[in-house]
Design an enzyme around this catalytic site. Sequence first.
Site, short mmCIF file in Angstrom:
data_model
loop_
_atom_site.label_atom_id
_atom_site.label_comp_id
_atom_site.label_asym_id
_atom_site.label_seq_id
_atom_site.Cartn_x
_atom_site.Cartn_y
_atom_site.Cartn_z
CG ASP A 260 -17.76 31.56 34.30
OD1 ASP A 260 -17.82 32.79 34.38
OD2 ASP A 260 -17.74 30.80 35.29
CB ILE A 261 -12.72 29.22 35.49
CG1 ILE A 261 -11.76 29.75 34.42
CG2 ILE A 261 -12.04 28.13 36.31
CD1 ILE A 261 -10.51 30.39 34.98
CD GLU A 303 -15.54 33.54 37.88
OE1 GLU A 303 -16.57 33.06 38.39
OE2 GLU A 303 -15.04 34.64 38.24
#
Length: 401
Positions: A260-261, A303
């Site tokens: 996950d960004i 994301e």
Amino acid sequence: MDFHISTAMQLTATITLIIGMALAFTTSGYPRNLQYPIQLWVRGLLIQPFSYALLSMREQIPDWLSIVVANTLLVVSFTLLIQALREYNHRPDRRLAFIVIILLAAAGEILLTYVWPSLQGRIILISLILSIVLLYGLSAIYRAPGPITQPEHLVAIMLGAAIVIMLTRAALTPSSSSIFLTTSSIMQGVVFTYASLMPVIATSGFLLMCGERMNKDLTRLATLDPLTGVFNRRTMTELANKAIAASKRHGRALSLLILDIDHFKRINDQFGHEVGDLALCRFVECVGEVMRESDILARLGGEEFVLILPDTNEKAAISLAERIRKHLCDSEFTVSGWPLPLRASIGVGSLGPAMSNLETLLRETDHAMYEAKRAGRNRIFAASAIRRQSSLDIDPDGATP
């Protein structure tokens, strides 16, 4: 019975015109990426009938029309057809070369009509020029990236046969000054019979090529995320279930990463969604530079991404996750010249008794990813560590302290 050349030319012109007009009405129904190649093909088909019509009126209209303009239009029509093939297969633009070829054809026809009159010379010139143009078409098919489809082979066979016929015609054209273009002969019969068949067969092959491209594009859209080009969630589920079944069947390890960004919402809020999209693509690029060919990368949504690692135990998965994390830290992503760091929180899960199917593997790995977020982001957390911590928090009587 003699082969009536003028009639054959008029028939060829009529057939080609009908095919070109019919195809022109269908162009808008094709995807945008195929419309330009089809438009070029249509233009080539619609110009060709005028060439044959002018050729059929030899001795009835001025030579500059029935010879120079007619043969030049014939070369123009074939260059457009070949350019359509090159555009279809994304080959380098040869428009300048084609313009030079057209000008040479026109100049040669003028010289061999008015300066050094020679029907044999004109036939040889046009036959050689058309053969060169058709060779560009074969190159567009057989030097294109990717496998060659059956429709492409069909079109290539038509082009190759046309080259053989043109070169044979050039070699067998008699030098006698008494010959006429409309003189009936076996070679003339072959040339104009083939000329009437080629638009039908080649156009059918070209449309089949476009149909196959459409099917491939639809398959790609159904399986890939349109923005990043990695697998979408539905395809990931299918591939992951197959990988899990294979791992269980052969007793092999399998692990999974959820990435996950970090602070992605901040990127969207501060720089806009266009920059956010670029960040997602750059993130996928960085992960792709580290992952193995056998690994499967997919976008879960937003994301969040998942990386399926066949034949990989937890220790190796953590090692790969750390390489990805460091590579992201070392990679550059700039917005208007300003560096924008890309970081990720990564959860690691491995197939085992506690996570024996995709649903539990995704759920537990997702929990591990959120633990990495809570621990400060830009970190890696394993699902097994959560289970160990949970077991330590439970006393021997089963009550939590």
